[in-house]
Design a protein around this motif. Structure first.
Motif, PDB file in Angstrom:
ATOM      1  N   GLN A 150       0.896  -1.504  -0.089  1.00 30.25           N
ATOM      2  CA  GLN A 150       0.086   0.019   0.094  1.00 30.25           C
ATOM      3  C   GLN A 150       0.792   1.014   0.343  1.00 30.25           C
ATOM      4  O   GLN A 150       0.414   2.049  -0.687  1.00 30.25           O
ATOM      5  N   ARG A 154       0.344   3.712  -3.111  1.00 36.50           N
ATOM      6  CA  ARG A 154      -1.031   5.037  -2.815  1.00 36.50           C
ATOM      7  C   ARG A 154       0.111   6.023  -2.709  1.00 36.50           C
ATOM      8  O   ARG A 154       0.286   6.657  -2.451  1.00 36.50           O
ATOM      9  N   ILE A 155       1.508   6.229  -1.841  1.00 30.91           N
ATOM     10  CA  ILE A 155       2.680   6.502  -1.728  1.00 30.91           C
ATOM     11  C   ILE A 155       3.782   7.578  -1.744  1.00 30.91           C
ATOM     12  O   ILE A 155       3.934   8.140  -2.436  1.00 30.91           O
ATOM     13  N   PRO A 158       3.175   7.718  -6.541  1.00 30.14           N
ATOM     14  CA  PRO A 158       2.488   8.813  -7.139  1.00 30.14           C
ATOM     15  C   PRO A 158       3.329   9.975  -7.423  1.00 30.14           C
ATOM     16  O   PRO A 158       3.721  10.627  -8.027  1.00 30.14           O
TER      17      PRO A 158
END
Lengths: 236, 254
Positions: A150, A154-155, A158
């Protein structure tokens, strides 16, 4: 060269533009994911894998793409000559089954050379991007109970994407021009055709026209990348 | 029973022993301030408790679950199972010195990210809770802003809201005001005071003596990897008998 001749040469180059674009597109499409894979291999905790990956990057960035194209293009015919005297392993029969005189062989060899070369450059760009993300981002994500996967998806990813856009644009612009190296094995792209027309007309104007083609392509690439950069501008 | 039990923690970096032998307990609802000179190991201690560093020895229990202990026969630190560590992690929150907000998410998304993707709450519930937290932090109307558009004090309040969104039982602060100018520091102190009123258990590493004295009901003074002295703020700031503590506090007297 008169105006009619210029129009005619431009038409011919235009007919061969798809060959240039084909090589460009396939290279771009494959070298970016392969580059990501190479970044991961380079960061592999099992050291021999990281070392081999570094060696690969060193060779790909350390030798001319033109040599790599020639080497890969001639590798199969040379191997074939070696295997001719009745050897039959899986590899030998695979090599022997390749028709090295077909157009698809030439294009495949080109794509392999370009993708391997560009993946090495992209891998280093992505590694730089990943390394530039502050440690605090990982720590904050882990304090919030996010899994490693994750956190990456997600962090980290991007933020890396935003940071690698300018360097990637550079690489893509170079790729547009590097497709001209394919003329070294007589792939019918615009530089190859421009050289032929140069001989036909005893004039260097066909080369200027070819240059204009690359220039326009790169103008488009530049605009696209500045739009992408703008899209990421919503945060600093 | 203490909600946090820390026993005999030791930690060194490249042969430099930062934490030598640290033991203390935190009770439910207590506000503990950890003070001490730079390099005394305060932040390292916090990072060991929050699993951001691995201790070399000792034992830590959070809310009755043992996070790790030292197997004295093999002289090795043994950690709890992955699942237990994860459960513990969700019981504790940490507010960083430099906020560590996610720059590519807006304020709302920063706060709801973990509730939605870790606790698997619905987006509506998470956003409703986030709005309440933002109101508490005095940040109503900022939910669509990106961290780069906020002042340091606002960013720090968002990061407090982000930690609170997981409803931690203990909230740790690692020098929460060190990156802020005095004016902005006040905003953070106000928020922490509010939380103290609500009986939130907090452990705060700080350089703000006035604040440690004001809000904390227990103060720990650390130096060179040891706890030199601990006690109520009145004891420590008022009439400490310890020479080292006196010497340290003297620098903060006007």
């Amino acid at each position: 060269m008169d105006w009619e001749a210029i129009k005619k040469v431009t038409g011919i180059l235009f007919d061969y533009l798809p060959n240039t674009l084909k090589l460009f597109t396939i290279t771009l499409l494959f070298s970016i994911p392969v580059g990501m894979l190479v970044t991961m291999l380079k960061k592999c905790r099992f050291k021999p894998v990281a070392w081999l990956t570094n060696l690969y990057i060193l060779i790909m960035r350390g030798t001319p793409l033109m040599l790599q194209i020639i080497a890969i293009y001639y590798a199969v015919p040379m191997l074939k000559a070696n295997f001719a005297s009745g050897s039959d392993g899986f590899f030998a029969s695979f090599v022997n089954s390749i028709d090295t005189r077909s157009d698809s062989y030439m294009f495949t060899a080109l794509c392999v050379a370009f993708v391997l070369n560009y993946a090495a450059y992209f891998a280093e760009i992505f590694r730089g991007g990943v390394d530039s993300i502050p440690k605090g981002q990982y720590e904050a994500a882990s304090m919030l109970g996010m899994t490693k996967m994750q956190t990456f998806i997600r962090i980290i990813l991007p933020q890396v994407t935003k940071r690698v856009v300018p360097a990637t644009a550079n690489e893509v612009i170079t790729l547009v021009k590097d497709t001209s190296l394919a003329n070294v094995i007589a792939y019918a792209e615009i530089t190859m055709k421009a050289k032929q027309q140069m001989n036909t007309y005893s004039s260097i104007i066909p080369l200027f026209i070819a240059g204009l083609f690359y220039f326009v392509l790169n103008a488009i690439v530049t605009v696209i990348f500045s739009l992408i950069e703008k899209k990421f501008n919503y945060y600093k | 029973m203490a909600i946090l039990e820390v026993k005999n923690i030791a930690k060194s970096f490249d042969g430099n022993q930062v934490l030598k032998d640290i033991s203390f307990n935190v009770e439910q609802g207590q506000v503990v301030a950890i003070i001490g000179p730079s390099g005394s190991g305060k932040s390292t201690l916090l990072r060991c408790i929050n699993q951001l560093e691995k201790a070399d020895g000792g034992e830590i229990c959070v809310d009755g679950t043992r996070m790790f202990y030292t197997d004295s026969e093999r002289n090795k630190v043994v950690y709890a199972s992955k699942q237990e560590l994860r459960d513990i992690r969700l019981k504790i929150g940490l507010v960083f010195q430099n906020f560590n907000l996610f720059p590519h998410f807006n304020v709302m998304h920063n706060i709801t990210e973990a509730p939605v993707h870790v606790l698997k709450k619905s987006k509506e519930d998470a956003e409703k809770q986030a709005m309440e937290l933002l109101e508490k932090m005095g940040l109503t109307g900022k939910e669509k802003a990106y961290p780069c558009e906020l002042s340091g004090g606002q960013q720090q309040r968002v990061s407090i809201a982000r930690a609170l969104a997981l409803k931690p039982q203990i909230l740790f602060f690692d020098e929460p005001t060190s990156a802020l100018d005095p004016e902005l520091t006040g905003e953070i102190l106000k928020v922490i005071k509010e939380l103290a009123k609500e009986k939130m258990t907090m452990v705060i590493v700080t350089h703000e003596m006035a604040f440690a004295r004001d809000v904390a009901n227990h103060v720990i003074f650390m130096d060179e990897g040891y706890i030199v002295e601990e006690g109520s703020p009145d004891e420590l700031f008022g009439n400490t008998q310890n020479d080292r503590t006196k010497q340290f506090l003297a620098r903060f007297k006007d």
